[in-house]
Write a protein that holds these residues in place. Structure first.
Motif, PDB file in Angstrom:
ATOM      1  N   LEU A  52       0.823  -1.210   0.000  1.00  0.00           N
ATOM      2  CA  LEU A  52       0.000   0.000   0.000  1.00  0.00           C
ATOM      3  C   LEU A  52       0.855   1.257   0.000  1.00  0.00           C
ATOM      4  CD1 LEU A  52      -2.845  -1.051   2.461  1.00  0.00           C
ATOM      5  CD2 LEU A  52      -3.022  -0.752  -0.016  1.00  0.00           C
ATOM      6  N   SER A  53       1.941   1.240   0.747  1.00  0.00           N
ATOM      7  CA  SER A  53       2.846   2.395   0.769  1.00  0.00           C
ATOM      8  C   SER A  53       3.433   2.655  -0.608  1.00  0.00           C
ATOM      9  CB  SER A  53       3.976   2.178   1.771  1.00  0.00           C
ATOM     10  OG  SER A  53       3.479   2.099   3.072  1.00  0.00           O
ATOM     11  N   GLN A  54       3.823   1.601  -1.296  1.00  0.00           N
ATOM     12  CA  GLN A  54       4.373   1.744  -2.641  1.00  0.00           C
ATOM     13  C   GLN A  54       3.325   2.281  -3.607  1.00  0.00           C
ATOM     14  OE1 GLN A  54       5.939  -2.124  -3.582  1.00  0.00           O
ATOM     15  NE2 GLN A  54       7.718  -1.887  -2.245  1.00  0.00           N
ATOM     16  N   GLN A  55       2.091   1.814  -3.475  1.00  0.00           N
ATOM     17  CA  GLN A  55       1.025   2.293  -4.343  1.00  0.00           C
ATOM     18  C   GLN A  55       0.737   3.770  -4.096  1.00  0.00           C
ATOM     19  OE1 GLN A  55      -2.436  -0.209  -3.995  1.00  0.00           O
ATOM     20  NE2 GLN A  55      -1.316  -2.046  -4.567  1.00  0.00           N
ATOM     21  N   VAL A  56       0.726   4.179  -2.831  1.00  0.00           N
ATOM     22  CA  VAL A  56       0.494   5.580  -2.498  1.00  0.00           C
ATOM     23  C   VAL A  56       1.630   6.442  -3.039  1.00  0.00           C
ATOM     24  CG1 VAL A  56       0.389   7.227  -0.581  1.00  0.00           C
ATOM     25  CG2 VAL A  56      -0.959   5.136  -0.497  1.00  0.00           C
ATOM     26  N   ASP A  57       2.856   6.006  -2.858  1.00  0.00           N
ATOM     27  CA  ASP A  57       4.003   6.759  -3.370  1.00  0.00           C
ATOM     28  C   ASP A  57       3.933   6.910  -4.884  1.00  0.00           C
ATOM     29  OD1 ASP A  57       5.043   7.125  -0.848  1.00  0.00           O
ATOM     30  OD2 ASP A  57       6.440   5.433  -0.997  1.00  0.00           O
ATOM     31  N   ALA A  58       3.570   5.827  -5.578  1.00  0.00           N
ATOM     32  CA  ALA A  58       3.460   5.885  -7.035  1.00  0.00           C
ATOM     33  C   ALA A  58       2.352   6.842  -7.451  1.00  0.00           C
ATOM     34  CB  ALA A  58       3.200   4.492  -7.599  1.00  0.00           C
ATOM     35  N   PHE A  59       1.247   6.813  -6.736  1.00  0.00           N
ATOM     36  CA  PHE A  59       0.135   7.707  -7.042  1.00  0.00           C
ATOM     37  C   PHE A  59       0.529   9.163  -6.825  1.00  0.00           C
ATOM     38  CE2 PHE A  59      -3.628  10.086  -5.673  1.00  0.00           C
ATOM     39  CZ  PHE A  59      -4.427   9.933  -6.797  1.00  0.00           C
ATOM     40  N   VAL A  60       1.191   9.435  -5.716  1.00  0.00           N
ATOM     41  CA  VAL A  60       1.604  10.808  -5.414  1.00  0.00           C
ATOM     42  C   VAL A  60       2.603  11.305  -6.450  1.00  0.00           C
ATOM     43  CG1 VAL A  60       2.864  12.223  -3.743  1.00  0.00           C
ATOM     44  CG2 VAL A  60       1.089  10.654  -2.958  1.00  0.00           C
ATOM     45  N   LYS A  61       3.538  10.476  -6.838  1.00  0.00           N
ATOM     46  CA  LYS A  61       4.524  10.872  -7.844  1.00  0.00           C
ATOM     47  C   LYS A  61       3.856  11.139  -9.186  1.00  0.00           C
ATOM     48  CE  LYS A  61       8.445   8.578  -5.746  1.00  0.00           C
ATOM     49  NZ  LYS A  61       9.391   7.459  -5.819  1.00  0.00           N
ATOM     50  N   LYS A  62       2.821  10.366  -9.496  1.00  0.00           N
ATOM     51  CA  LYS A  62       2.101  10.543 -10.748  1.00  0.00           C
ATOM     52  C   LYS A  62       1.290  11.840 -10.723  1.00  0.00           C
ATOM     53  CE  LYS A  62      -1.589   8.131 -11.768  1.00  0.00           C
ATOM     54  NZ  LYS A  62      -2.489   7.032 -12.104  1.00  0.00           N
ATOM     55  N   GLU A  63       0.738  12.203  -9.575  1.00  0.00           N
ATOM     56  CA  GLU A  63      -0.093  13.390  -9.432  1.00  0.00           C
ATOM     57  C   GLU A  63       0.723  14.676  -9.346  1.00  0.00           C
ATOM     58  OE1 GLU A  63      -3.535  13.765  -9.429  1.00  0.00           O
ATOM     59  OE2 GLU A  63      -3.433  11.728 -10.194  1.00  0.00           O
ATOM     60  N   ASN A  64       1.905  14.635  -8.743  1.00  0.00           N
ATOM     61  CA  ASN A  64       2.709  15.841  -8.548  1.00  0.00           C
ATOM     62  C   ASN A  64       3.084  16.543  -9.845  1.00  0.00           C
ATOM     63  OD1 ASN A  64       2.608  15.995  -5.784  1.00  0.00           O
ATOM     64  ND2 ASN A  64       4.490  14.848  -5.469  1.00  0.00           N
ATOM     65  N   PRO A  65       3.551  15.865 -10.894  1.00  0.00           N
ATOM     66  CA  PRO A  65       3.883  16.589 -12.134  1.00  0.00           C
ATOM     67  C   PRO A  65       2.668  17.285 -12.738  1.00  0.00           C
ATOM     68  CG  PRO A  65       4.879  14.419 -12.165  1.00  0.00           C
ATOM     69  CD  PRO A  65       3.976  14.481 -10.960  1.00  0.00           C
ATOM     70  N   THR A  66       1.489  16.686 -12.606  1.00  0.00           N
ATOM     71  CA  THR A  66       0.276  17.303 -13.129  1.00  0.00           C
ATOM     72  C   THR A  66      -0.020  18.596 -12.392  1.00  0.00           C
ATOM     73  OG1 THR A  66      -0.575  15.096 -13.588  1.00  0.00           O
ATOM     74  CG2 THR A  66      -2.159  16.886 -13.628  1.00  0.00           C
ATOM     75  N   LYS A  67       0.099  18.589 -11.083  1.00  0.00           N
ATOM     76  CA  LYS A  67      -0.180  19.784 -10.288  1.00  0.00           C
ATOM     77  C   LYS A  67       0.840  20.872 -10.580  1.00  0.00           C
ATOM     78  CE  LYS A  67      -2.615  17.610  -6.483  1.00  0.00           C
ATOM     79  NZ  LYS A  67      -2.648  17.337  -5.054  1.00  0.00           N
ATOM     80  N   LYS A  68       2.122  20.510 -10.728  1.00  0.00           N
ATOM     81  CA  LYS A  68       3.163  21.498 -11.000  1.00  0.00           C
ATOM     82  C   LYS A  68       2.933  22.139 -12.370  1.00  0.00           C
ATOM     83  CE  LYS A  68       6.718  19.517  -8.075  1.00  0.00           C
ATOM     84  NZ  LYS A  68       8.007  18.837  -8.010  1.00  0.00           N
ATOM     85  N   ALA A  69       2.499  21.336 -13.347  1.00  0.00           N
ATOM     86  CA  ALA A  69       2.237  21.879 -14.682  1.00  0.00           C
ATOM     87  C   ALA A  69       1.065  22.841 -14.655  1.00  0.00           C
ATOM     88  CB  ALA A  69       1.952  20.733 -15.657  1.00  0.00           C
ATOM     89  N   GLU A  70       0.036  22.538 -13.849  1.00  0.00           N
ATOM     90  CA  GLU A  70      -1.113  23.428 -13.724  1.00  0.00           C
ATOM     91  C   GLU A  70      -0.741  24.738 -13.037  1.00  0.00           C
ATOM     92  OE1 GLU A  70      -4.071  21.184 -11.674  1.00  0.00           O
ATOM     93  OE2 GLU A  70      -4.486  19.863 -13.366  1.00  0.00           O
ATOM     94  N   GLU A  71       0.135  24.662 -12.062  1.00  0.00           N
ATOM     95  CA  GLU A  71       0.540  25.858 -11.314  1.00  0.00           C
ATOM     96  C   GLU A  71       1.371  26.810 -12.171  1.00  0.00           C
ATOM     97  OE1 GLU A  71       2.541  24.442  -7.848  1.00  0.00           O
ATOM     98  OE2 GLU A  71       0.707  23.689  -6.912  1.00  0.00           O
TER      99      GLU A  71
END
Length: 73
Positions: A52-71
């Motif tokens: 579960l920790s690995q899945q959460v980390d992968a999800f967060v890493k996948k979401e972070n570039p999207t948020k940075k691009a929007e900002e």
């Protein structure tokens, strides 16, 4: 959340808090619950938490570039 790899103590404390809360809500004494688990069950729980920790980390890493691009737009 991506700091979970850098601070495993924090992650462990969060997991302990969540497990204790679930036990309390279901009327289970934490010490009795631990005593009733077999070594195989304990190992399976550890593996589940790691997965579960690995899945959460992968999800967060996948979401972070999207948020940075929007900002930046």
């Amino acid at each position: 959340m991506s700091d979970s790899n850098q601070n495993p103590l924090l992650t462990g404390k969060i997991i302990d808090l969540l497990v204790s809360d679930i036990f309390k809500k279901n009327g289970i004494n934490l010490d009795q619950g631990k005593a009733n688990l077999s070594p195989e069950q304990k190992q399976l729980i550890k593996e589940l938490v790691n997965d579960l920790s690995q899945q959460v980390d992968a999800f967060v890493k996948k979401e972070n570039p999207t948020k940075k691009a929007e900002e930046t737009e």
